[in-house]
Design a protein around this motif. Sequence first.
Motif, PDB file in Angstrom:
ATOM      1  N   THR A  26       0.852  -1.190   0.000  1.00  2.00           N
ATOM      2  CA  THR A  26       0.000   0.000   0.000  1.00  2.00           C
ATOM      3  C   THR A  26       0.885   1.237   0.000  1.00  2.00           C
ATOM      4  O   THR A  26       1.460   1.601   1.021  1.00  2.00           O
ATOM      5  N   ILE A  27       1.016   1.857  -1.169  1.00  2.00           N
ATOM      6  CA  ILE A  27       1.923   2.989  -1.335  1.00  2.00           C
ATOM      7  C   ILE A  27       1.161   4.163  -1.916  1.00  2.00           C
ATOM      8  O   ILE A  27       0.638   4.073  -3.027  1.00  2.00           O
ATOM      9  N   PHE A  28       1.153   5.264  -1.157  1.00  2.00           N
ATOM     10  CA  PHE A  28       0.564   6.498  -1.683  1.00  2.00           C
ATOM     11  C   PHE A  28       1.608   7.241  -2.511  1.00  2.00           C
ATOM     12  O   PHE A  28       1.341   7.689  -3.619  1.00  2.00           O
ATOM     13  N   SER A  29       2.805   7.344  -1.940  1.00  2.00           N
ATOM     14  CA  SER A  29       3.922   7.947  -2.658  1.00  2.00           C
ATOM     15  C   SER A  29       5.212   7.565  -1.937  1.00  2.00           C
ATOM     16  O   SER A  29       5.181   7.087  -0.813  1.00  2.00           O
ATOM     17  N   ILE A  30       6.320   7.770  -2.613  1.00  2.00           N
ATOM     18  CA  ILE A  30       7.627   7.477  -2.035  1.00  2.00           C
ATOM     19  C   ILE A  30       8.470   8.739  -2.061  1.00  2.00           C
ATOM     20  O   ILE A  30       8.605   9.368  -3.117  1.00  2.00           O
ATOM     21  N   ASP A  31       9.000   9.112  -0.923  1.00  2.00           N
ATOM     22  CA  ASP A  31       9.881  10.272  -0.851  1.00  2.00           C
ATOM     23  C   ASP A  31      11.289   9.813  -1.263  1.00  2.00           C
ATOM     24  O   ASP A  31      11.463   9.224  -2.299  1.00  2.00           O
ATOM     25  N   ALA A  32      12.280  10.062  -0.463  1.00  2.00           N
ATOM     26  CA  ALA A  32      13.646   9.678  -0.821  1.00  2.00           C
ATOM     27  C   ALA A  32      13.833   8.165  -0.788  1.00  2.00           C
ATOM     28  O   ALA A  32      13.194   7.455  -0.011  1.00  2.00           O
ATOM     29  N   MET A  33      14.709   7.697  -1.645  1.00  2.00           N
ATOM     30  CA  MET A  33      15.128   6.288  -1.664  1.00  2.00           C
ATOM     31  C   MET A  33      16.645   6.271  -1.623  1.00  2.00           C
ATOM     32  O   MET A  33      17.298   7.232  -2.056  1.00  2.00           O
TER      33      MET A  33
END
Length: 119
Positions: A26-33
């Motif tokens: 469940t991913i709304f968005s991803i910031d830094a990786m």
Amino acid sequence: VQLQASGGGLVQPGGSLRLSCAASGTIFSIDAMGWYRQAPGKQRELVATITTGGTTTYADSVKGRFTISRDTAKNTVYLQMNSLKPEDTAVYYCNARIRASLIIAKDYWGQGTQVTVSS
């Protein structure tokens, strides 16, 4: 949410490897990786990070040899490692700050993938 890393292995000095890490769930968005590594008897250290906008940072020890990139559509981060040295030998971990909603963000870690540079 899970981070699945792959691409490690045994390579000779001067060789190349490409690591991948895909986020799922469940991913709304991803910031830094980013990528971190931990050699035997040493603390985990930062290797490289990349923001949503594509801004990258690198440890001094890998600048000019490693390249971090990401595919936003695939929720995947990559680490291209060239001119590998024995001192790059470590377990490499991917990391991502993932939002399940606009206001809920959490750091996740992959399971680690072994990179061994040896002749």
